[in-house]
Scaffold this active site. Structure first.
Site, PDB file in Angstrom:
ATOM      1  N   LYS A 277       0.841  -1.190   0.000  1.00 36.96           N
ATOM      2  CA  LYS A 277       0.000   0.000   0.000  1.00 36.96           C
ATOM      3  C   LYS A 277       0.882   1.248   0.000  1.00 36.96           C
ATOM      4  O   LYS A 277       1.920   1.278   0.664  1.00 36.96           O
ATOM      5  CB  LYS A 277      -0.882   0.024   1.257  1.00 36.96           C
ATOM      6  CG  LYS A 277      -1.946  -1.046   1.325  1.00 36.96           C
ATOM      7  CD  LYS A 277      -2.729  -0.925   2.614  1.00 36.96           C
ATOM      8  CE  LYS A 277      -3.733  -2.060   2.771  1.00 36.96           C
ATOM      9  NZ  LYS A 277      -4.850  -1.930   1.828  1.00 36.96           N
ATOM     10  N   ARG A 351     -10.006 -11.885   1.452  1.00 36.06           N
ATOM     11  CA  ARG A 351     -10.836 -12.950   0.875  1.00 36.06           C
ATOM     12  C   ARG A 351     -10.144 -14.307   0.951  1.00 36.06           C
ATOM     13  O   ARG A 351     -10.806 -15.347   0.973  1.00 36.06           O
ATOM     14  CB  ARG A 351     -11.207 -12.584  -0.568  1.00 36.06           C
ATOM     15  CG  ARG A 351     -10.042 -12.487  -1.530  1.00 36.06           C
ATOM     16  CD  ARG A 351     -10.398 -11.685  -2.786  1.00 36.06           C
ATOM     17  NE  ARG A 351     -10.546 -10.268  -2.490  1.00 36.06           N
ATOM     18  CZ  ARG A 351     -10.895  -9.349  -3.391  1.00 36.06           C
ATOM     19  NH1 ARG A 351     -11.155  -9.709  -4.636  1.00 36.06           N
ATOM     20  NH2 ARG A 351     -11.002  -8.085  -3.047  1.00 36.06           N
TER      21      ARG A 351
END
Length: 502
Positions: A277, A351
């Site tokens: 990020k 996920r």
């Protein structure tokens, strides 16, 4: 921890540091809300006029302090806005009361005792006011050097107008206390810095709570995860020196006829991994375990309330870090289900851990599974910072959760699972990729998770990426930082399940 009492004393006679009353707008006129009649009498019927002189409008979120006149034991009156007054014969909305009580509790930081004389037309109103006050009195000061010297949260809430001998009022207050305290437990975990809240530390907290509340706790460490073939959780945690954990925390009731499984994403810090990020997007990533915190707290709340339903929580805990041992874009993971996943972006890690936990939860054949996660920035773009998205493989179940969230005061919105977006996750190498089309990214994530839910099991997915962590100024009962989003929805869902309504 803020104490809660139901008082039979009158507003004029109770000794407290402050007396909280409600004011509302009726057309262009400011009116004093029910519950404050004795206070208005002490002002010779001019409380509304005095407040208007001070600039009060009755708007929600507004709080006005003024010295109490002779005839009141409390030295200060705090008037909180309730918005528009309801029509004749109607009562104030529960969320309005909850937010007003929260606002008052925040304003009264440092006070030892406050008496709340807000409108109570039914037991549910007493519960809402109690819940709002207890949530508004929250503060996280554990890491502040001057924390001992700083003003402490409001120490005691005395609820006026409730009936302490009435079973419904007493039950509403006890429920409010349990739910608020568990929401605050979730907030504490979310606010804890990631160098202290590692996957192992989170698992230890669950174990301690399990011992306190009679819950069965099972913890799979990295060796057990490797032996069991949990490729998703291990794939995410491989880059960190703090190894992952999968925690099963279960509450059972001897008369339960249904079982609800809750699955929470618990990324204790999310750097993005190799798909790192950028600066400006990683400073609050300690909150990426908010889903697991909500699940954990909801299971404990179900136990404290003695709900006649089995509730099993699955906490998928890992730290997503870049290193020489981290999963790379292009790697293929073999999941606990046996399916293979091509990892195209290591920052789509939530996920992956959820997929393993969903498969494991499905093996126990619960009546329904609900997963909770700060899963996608796409959901924040779609719904904003205060609303979570709901997806499900059953439209009626999705609608029921949406209605429950609205009932308890949590903003949510039902979202679709368009089948045409599934093709974007086709992989030439593996059974499925962890990324698909960019547009509709929140829906793509939901479709990915659906692949790992057992056949025939009702399932819903809550993406709480927006409301889980509040970066702005506090409002109502919502503090800056971790919010405890979805706990109230999950607890009410468990109550509805126990009642046979779902």
């Amino acid at each position: 921890m803020t104490a809660l009492t139901l008082s039979t004393a009158g507003a004029a006679t109770l000794r407290a540091d402050a007396l909280v009353v409600g004011v509302a707008k009726s057309g262009k006129t400011l009116v004093v809300a029910p519950g404050a009649e004795a206070v208005d009498k002490a002002f010779e019927g001019r409380l509304a006029a005095v407040l208007e002189t001070l600039g009060a409008s009755g708007a929600e979120g507004e709080a006005t302090k003024l010295p109490a006149p002779a005839g009141l034991k409390a030295p200060v009156v705090l008037a909180v806005g309730l918005g528009s007054a309801p029509e004749d014969g109607e009562s104030y909305d529960a969320e309005t009361l909850r937010r007003a009580a929260g606002t008052a509790a925040r304003v009264l930081t440092g006070a030892k005792k406050a008496a709340f004389a807000l409108p109570i037309a039914a037991a549910e109103d007493a519960g809402a006011i109690a819940e709002g006050a207890l949530l508004g009195a929250y503060a996280f000061t554990a890491y502040q050097e001057n924390g001992k010297d700083a003003k402490k949260p409001l120490a005691e809430v005395a609820l006026l107008g409730a009936k302490p001998r009435d079973k419904a009022h007493k039950a509403a207050a006890e429920r409010a206390q349990a739910v608020a305290e568990e929401m605050n437990r979730a907030r504490d975990l979310i606010n804890m810095p990631p160098n202290d809240l590692t996957p192992a530390a989170f698992a230890a907290a669950a174990q301690a709570a399990g011992k306190e509340h009679g819950l069965k706790v099972q913890i799979l460490d990295e060796k057990a995860l490797t032996k069991g073939g949990y490729g998703g959780i291990l794939g995410v945690g491989n880059g960190s020196e703090n190894p992952p954990r999968l925690v099963r925390i279960a509450y059972t009731h001897p008369r339960a006829e249904k079982t609800l499984a809750l699955v929470g994403k618990g990324i204790t810090y999310d750097s993005g991994g190799i798909s790192l990020k950028p600066a400006g997007h990683n400073e609050t990533m300690k909150c990426d375990m908010s889903g697991a915190a909500a699940v954990f707290s909801s299971v404990v709340a179900a136990a404290r309330l003695g709900l006649e339903v089995n509730v099993t929580g699955w906490l998928a805990l890992a730290e997503n870090m870049p290193s020489g041992s981290a999963t790379r874009p292009g790697d293929v993971l073999r999941m606990y289900s046996g399916k293979t996943v091509e990892v195209l972006n290591t920052d789509a890690e939530g996920r992956l851990v959820l997929a393993d936990a969903l498969t494991r939860a499905s093996e126990e054949h619960p009546d329904a599974i609900v997963d909770v996660a700060t899963l996608t920035g796409a959901m924040v773009l779609a719904l904003g910072n205060r609303t979570f998205g709901i997806m499900a493989n059953d439209d009626d179940y999705r609608s029921a959760i949406h209605e429950i969230a609205d009932e308890v005061g949590e903003q949510s919105w039902p979202m679709p699972l368009p089948a045409d977006l599934r093709k974007g996750m086709d992989s030439p190498t593996a059974d499925i990729a962890n990324m698909g089309e960019r547009m509709g990214g929140g829906l793509v994530a939901g479709l990915f998770l659906q692949e790992f839910v057992g056949e025939g099991i009702t399932w819903a997915h809550l993406d709480i990426a927006g409301p889980a962590f509040h970066e702005g100024a506090p409002y109502g009962y919502t503090p800056k930082g971790g919010t405890g989003s979805s706990v109230r929805t999950l607890v009410k869902l468990a109550e509805r399940t126990a009642a046979g309504e779902l």
